[in-house]
Design a protein around this motif. Structure first.
Motif, PDB file in Angstrom:
ATOM      1  N   VAL A  48       0.842  -1.202   0.000  1.00 12.24           N
ATOM      2  CA  VAL A  48       0.000   0.000   0.000  1.00 12.24           C
ATOM      3  C   VAL A  48       0.875   1.250   0.000  1.00 12.24           C
ATOM      4  O   VAL A  48       0.618   2.204  -0.735  1.00 12.24           O
ATOM      5  CB  VAL A  48      -0.966  -0.011   1.205  1.00 12.24           C
ATOM      6  N   ALA A  49       1.924   1.252   0.809  1.00  6.07           N
ATOM      7  CA  ALA A  49       2.833   2.399   0.862  1.00  6.07           C
ATOM      8  C   ALA A  49       3.540   2.591  -0.482  1.00  6.07           C
ATOM      9  O   ALA A  49       3.705   3.726  -0.947  1.00  6.07           O
ATOM     10  CB  ALA A  49       3.856   2.215   1.982  1.00  6.07           C
TER      11      ALA A  49
ATOM     12  N   THR B 136       0.965   3.990  -2.948  1.00  4.93           N
ATOM     13  CA  THR B 136       0.695   5.394  -2.648  1.00  4.93           C
ATOM     14  C   THR B 136       1.846   6.273  -3.120  1.00  4.93           C
ATOM     15  O   THR B 136       1.619   7.335  -3.711  1.00  4.93           O
ATOM     16  CB  THR B 136       0.460   5.578  -1.133  1.00  4.93           C
ATOM     17  N   GLY B 137       3.058   5.834  -2.884  1.00  2.00           N
ATOM     18  CA  GLY B 137       4.219   6.587  -3.354  1.00  2.00           C
ATOM     19  C   GLY B 137       4.267   6.674  -4.862  1.00  2.00           C
ATOM     20  O   GLY B 137       4.565   7.730  -5.430  1.00  2.00           O
TER      21      GLY B 137
ATOM     22  N   ALA C 177       1.684   6.519  -6.883  1.00  2.00           N
ATOM     23  CA  ALA C 177       0.607   7.409  -7.314  1.00  2.00           C
ATOM     24  C   ALA C 177       0.992   8.867  -7.108  1.00  2.00           C
ATOM     25  O   ALA C 177       0.723   9.710  -7.963  1.00  2.00           O
ATOM     26  CB  ALA C 177      -0.679   7.080  -6.561  1.00  2.00           C
ATOM     27  N   ARG C 178       1.643   9.191  -6.005  1.00  2.00           N
ATOM     28  CA  ARG C 178       2.047  10.577  -5.764  1.00  2.00           C
ATOM     29  C   ARG C 178       3.056  11.051  -6.798  1.00  2.00           C
ATOM     30  O   ARG C 178       3.073  12.225  -7.161  1.00  2.00           O
ATOM     31  CB  ARG C 178       2.631  10.713  -4.364  1.00  2.00           C
TER      32      ARG C 178
END
Length: 190
Positions: A7-8, A11-12, A14-15
């Motif tokens: 997940v991390a 998320t990274g 996607a950012r």
């Protein structure tokens, strides 16, 4: 070795890769329409825009197997649908669901067109049997049935998606109102 869990990492990623509002405004190709693309109503989760986004995403995802995400994003603009929901819902059509989706579309189209019944003149089934080439079958039997089935599936699932999303949205809001009323009644009695 990468830090954090999946997940991390997602998320990274996607950012780093999802464009920001400033990058969309600065893009020279999007600058003429950036005011329309960045309209806040297209990005808010409201009781009207989310069901529209679901219906639009299901429709474009089923009917247009290639480039369905950009098409969903572009068609969300005139119908004022939620863009992220419309693009995300197109993921119904993915490599795992393509075969069952097309098989279902063929079966529905085959049933609607009644391709194996006698028609005036020579029946279609006997023509396919007489000219047993795969290309002839595809053009005379498989293609039309699949196209008709895809249109029916796209319309049916879009209507169902709109209805289910609207119902879920309404039930969720009703639950919040009941909880708010219950909390308000509990504080008054104390």
């Amino acid at each position: 070795m990468a830090r954090g869990g999946p997940v991390a990492r997602a998320t990274g990623w996607a950012r780093r890769h999802v464009p920001t509002r400033d990058s969309i405004e600065a893009n020279r190709f999007l600058r003429p329409v950036s005011h329309r693309i960045l309209a806040p109503s297209l990005w808010r989760f409201t009781r009207r825009s989310v069901p529209r986004g679901v219906a639009l995403g299901l429709f474009t995802g089923i009917l247009f197997p290639l480039a369905h995400m950009p098409l969903a994003a572009l068609t969300a603009l005139p119908v004022r649908a939620n863009v992220p929901v419309a693009v995300g819902t197109t993921l119904l059509h993915n490599p795992l669901t393509t075969v069952p989706l097309f098989w279902s579309a063929y079966e529905i189209g085959h049933w609607v067109l009644r391709l194996d019944r006698d028609v005036p003149g020579a029946p279609i089934a006997s023509n396919v049997a007489a000219n047993a080439s795969w290309l002839h079958w595809l053009v005379s039997h498989g293609g039309p049935a699949t196209i008709v089935g895809l249109v029916i599936l796209a319309i049916g699932l879009s209507v169902a998606g709109y209805g289910v999303t609207s119902l879920v949205w309404r039930l969720r809001i009703a639950r919040k109102w009941r909880a708010r009323a219950h909390r308000g009644g509990a504080t008054r009695t104390i």
